[in-house]
Design a protein around this motif. Structure first.
Motif, PDB file in Angstrom:
ATOM      1  N   ASP A  85      19.373  15.106   0.597  1.00 56.30           N
ATOM      2  CA  ASP A  85      20.788  15.561   1.345  1.00 56.30           C
ATOM      3  C   ASP A  85      21.922  14.664   0.382  1.00 56.30           C
ATOM      4  OD1 ASP A  85      20.052  17.377   3.037  1.00 56.30           O
ATOM      5  OD2 ASP A  85      20.127  16.136   4.728  1.00 56.30           O
ATOM      6  N   GLU A  86      21.743  13.381   0.512  1.00 59.85           N
ATOM      7  CA  GLU A  86      22.662  12.592  -0.283  1.00 59.85           C
ATOM      8  C   GLU A  86      22.837  12.984  -1.843  1.00 59.85           C
ATOM      9  OE1 GLU A  86      21.256   8.558   0.363  1.00 59.85           O
ATOM     10  OE2 GLU A  86      21.689   8.541   2.404  1.00 59.85           O
ATOM     11  N   LYS A  87      21.540  13.332  -2.554  1.00 63.07           N
ATOM     12  CA  LYS A  87      21.807  13.664  -4.017  1.00 63.07           C
ATOM     13  C   LYS A  87      22.411  15.062  -3.898  1.00 63.07           C
ATOM     14  CE  LYS A  87      20.219  11.292  -6.352  1.00 63.07           C
ATOM     15  NZ  LYS A  87      20.966  10.164  -7.449  1.00 63.07           N
ATOM     16  N   ARG A  88      22.087  15.787  -2.966  1.00 60.59           N
ATOM     17  CA  ARG A  88      22.750  17.258  -3.169  1.00 60.59           C
ATOM     18  C   ARG A  88      24.427  17.010  -3.138  1.00 60.59           C
ATOM     19  NH1 ARG A  88      19.748  19.624   0.622  1.00 60.59           N
ATOM     20  NH2 ARG A  88      18.446  20.381  -0.615  1.00 60.59           N
ATOM     21  N   ASP A  89      24.662  16.291  -2.007  1.00 61.76           N
ATOM     22  CA  ASP A  89      26.239  16.020  -2.044  1.00 61.76           C
ATOM     23  C   ASP A  89      26.737  15.398  -3.322  1.00 61.76           C
ATOM     24  OD1 ASP A  89      25.918  16.994   0.561  1.00 61.76           O
ATOM     25  OD2 ASP A  89      26.139  15.052   1.585  1.00 61.76           O
ATOM     26  N   GLU A  90      26.021  14.452  -3.837  1.00 60.23           N
ATOM     27  CA  GLU A  90      26.474  13.743  -4.989  1.00 60.23           C
ATOM     28  C   GLU A  90      26.559  14.927  -6.030  1.00 60.23           C
ATOM     29  OE1 GLU A  90      24.440  10.848  -8.024  1.00 60.23           O
ATOM     30  OE2 GLU A  90      24.348  10.079  -5.887  1.00 60.23           O
ATOM     31  N   LEU A  91      25.748  15.710  -6.295  1.00 64.19           N
ATOM     32  CA  LEU A  91      25.515  16.752  -7.269  1.00 64.19           C
ATOM     33  C   LEU A  91      26.749  17.642  -7.061  1.00 64.19           C
ATOM     34  CD1 LEU A  91      21.870  17.311  -7.864  1.00 64.19           C
ATOM     35  CD2 LEU A  91      23.839  16.298  -9.568  1.00 64.19           C
ATOM     36  N   ARG A  92      26.931  18.206  -5.885  1.00 60.90           N
ATOM     37  CA  ARG A  92      28.122  19.172  -5.451  1.00 60.90           C
ATOM     38  C   ARG A  92      29.667  18.284  -5.873  1.00 60.90           C
ATOM     39  NH1 ARG A  92      25.033  20.848  -0.082  1.00 60.90           N
ATOM     40  NH2 ARG A  92      24.155  22.835  -1.171  1.00 60.90           N
ATOM     41  N   GLN A  93      29.511  17.111  -5.551  1.00 63.38           N
ATOM     42  CA  GLN A  93      30.923  16.517  -5.966  1.00 63.38           C
ATOM     43  C   GLN A  93      31.082  16.358  -7.532  1.00 63.38           C
ATOM     44  OE1 GLN A  93      33.647  15.308  -3.826  1.00 63.38           O
ATOM     45  NE2 GLN A  93      34.429  15.044  -5.964  1.00 63.38           N
ATOM     46  N   LYS A  94      29.999  16.052  -8.106  1.00 62.62           N
ATOM     47  CA  LYS A  94      30.134  16.083  -9.499  1.00 62.62           C
ATOM     48  C   LYS A  94      30.479  17.480 -10.030  1.00 62.62           C
ATOM     49  CE  LYS A  94      27.031  12.407 -10.602  1.00 62.62           C
ATOM     50  NZ  LYS A  94      25.606  11.985 -11.133  1.00 62.62           N
ATOM     51  N   ARG A  95      29.801  18.419  -9.431  1.00 64.62           N
ATOM     52  CA  ARG A  95      30.313  19.884  -9.739  1.00 64.62           C
ATOM     53  C   ARG A  95      31.815  20.167  -9.518  1.00 64.62           C
ATOM     54  NH1 ARG A  95      27.322  24.397  -6.583  1.00 64.62           N
ATOM     55  NH2 ARG A  95      25.591  24.036  -8.025  1.00 64.62           N
ATOM     56  N   ARG A  96      32.398  19.926  -8.487  1.00 64.64           N
ATOM     57  CA  ARG A  96      33.665  19.744  -8.321  1.00 64.64           C
ATOM     58  C   ARG A  96      34.679  19.163  -9.292  1.00 64.64           C
ATOM     59  NH1 ARG A  96      31.757  19.501  -2.883  1.00 64.64           N
ATOM     60  NH2 ARG A  96      32.040  17.435  -2.759  1.00 64.64           N
ATOM     61  N   ASP A  97      34.264  17.712  -9.592  1.00 65.42           N
ATOM     62  CA  ASP A  97      34.884  17.080 -10.583  1.00 65.42           C
ATOM     63  C   ASP A  97      34.853  17.917 -12.090  1.00 65.42           C
ATOM     64  OD1 ASP A  97      35.319  15.254  -8.707  1.00 65.42           O
ATOM     65  OD2 ASP A  97      33.467  13.740  -9.548  1.00 65.42           O
ATOM     66  N   ILE A  98      33.690  18.242 -12.305  1.00 67.20           N
ATOM     67  CA  ILE A  98      33.686  19.141 -13.637  1.00 67.20           C
ATOM     68  C   ILE A  98      34.448  20.228 -13.719  1.00 67.20           C
ATOM     69  CG2 ILE A  98      31.937  20.355 -14.883  1.00 67.20           C
ATOM     70  CD1 ILE A  98      29.820  18.374 -14.303  1.00 67.20           C
ATOM     71  N   ASP A  99      34.772  21.132 -12.495  1.00 69.12           N
ATOM     72  CA  ASP A  99      35.328  22.211 -12.486  1.00 69.12           C
ATOM     73  C   ASP A  99      36.794  21.834 -12.590  1.00 69.12           C
ATOM     74  OD1 ASP A  99      33.112  23.840 -12.124  1.00 69.12           O
ATOM     75  OD2 ASP A  99      33.232  24.032  -9.981  1.00 69.12           O
ATOM     76  N   GLU A 100      37.227  20.792 -11.717  1.00 68.79           N
ATOM     77  CA  GLU A 100      38.349  20.143 -12.016  1.00 68.79           C
ATOM     78  C   GLU A 100      38.933  19.871 -13.174  1.00 68.79           C
ATOM     79  OE1 GLU A 100      40.766  16.636 -10.088  1.00 68.79           O
ATOM     80  OE2 GLU A 100      39.753  17.499  -8.622  1.00 68.79           O
ATOM     81  N   THR A 101      38.025  19.060 -13.923  1.00 67.05           N
ATOM     82  CA  THR A 101      38.376  18.690 -15.288  1.00 67.05           C
ATOM     83  C   THR A 101      38.453  19.719 -16.278  1.00 67.05           C
ATOM     84  OG1 THR A 101      37.205  16.536 -14.923  1.00 67.05           O
ATOM     85  CG2 THR A 101      37.562  17.451 -17.315  1.00 67.05           C
ATOM     86  N   LEU A 102      37.451  20.663 -16.181  1.00 64.92           N
ATOM     87  CA  LEU A 102      37.539  22.036 -17.106  1.00 64.92           C
ATOM     88  C   LEU A 102      39.104  22.787 -16.800  1.00 64.92           C
ATOM     89  CD1 LEU A 102      33.881  23.598 -16.771  1.00 64.92           C
ATOM     90  CD2 LEU A 102      35.057  22.635 -18.871  1.00 64.92           C
ATOM     91  N   SER A 103      39.319  22.685 -15.516  1.00 63.89           N
ATOM     92  CA  SER A 103      40.758  23.468 -15.293  1.00 63.89           C
ATOM     93  C   SER A 103      41.970  22.616 -15.830  1.00 63.89           C
ATOM     94  CB  SER A 103      40.976  23.453 -13.881  1.00 63.89           C
ATOM     95  OG  SER A 103      42.038  24.191 -13.256  1.00 63.89           O
ATOM     96  N   GLU A 104      41.881  21.480 -15.815  1.00 60.57           N
ATOM     97  CA  GLU A 104      42.832  20.416 -16.644  1.00 60.57           C
ATOM     98  C   GLU A 104      42.718  20.632 -17.956  1.00 60.57           C
ATOM     99  OE1 GLU A 104      42.046  16.642 -15.037  1.00 60.57           O
ATOM    100  OE2 GLU A 104      42.658  17.022 -13.230  1.00 60.57           O
TER     101      GLU A 104
END
Length: 128
Positions: free
Chosen positions: A90-109
């Motif tokens: 669960d912790e790893k899944r949450d960490e990966l989801r946060q990384k995905r959000r960070d990547i999506d935000e960076t791509l948008s920027e």
């Protein structure tokens, strides 16, 4: 099932180097028997190696793997290990989801920065 596996057999079976197996041994995750300079791995070592490699594939650190292995060896044993494993997943899944959000935000920027550059190039009369 074989009683012992050589380091060469395990490296070939799992596609890892002898250095990797020795590293896991140094980290206290594997405990092969020794006959002179030869390492002999038991079926339990082979199973633990499988679990170590699975843990590494899904992103667990050596410390997390050590913790999971330790829980298995001590009370409450397998039940405790499985519960800890589920918590870590669960912790790893949450960490990966946060990384995905960070990547999506960076791509948008990056898209916005690129658009601003293209707009400015048009404003100053430069074609792309």
């Amino acid at each position: 099932m074989k009683k012992y596996y050589s380091i060469t057999e395990l490296t070939r079976e799992f596609g890892v180097s002898t250095r990797t197996l020795r590293f896991y041994e140094d980290e206290g995750l594997l405990h092969p028997e020794r006959r002179g300079r030869t390492r002999l791995y038991r079926a339990a070592d082979r199973r633990f190696l499988q679990e170590i490699l699975r843990g590494r594939r899904i992103g667990f650190t050596i410390a997390e793997i050590r913790e999971i292995v330790h829980v298995y060896k001590e009370p409450p044993g397998e039940i405790g290990q499985l519960k800890l494993m589920m918590k870590k997943i669960d912790e790893k899944r949450d960490e990966l989801r946060q990384k995905r959000r960070d990547i999506d935000e960076t791509l948008s920027e990056l898209d916005q920065a690129e658009e601003a550059c293209l707009t400015r190039l048009v404003e100053i009369g430069v074609g792309t």
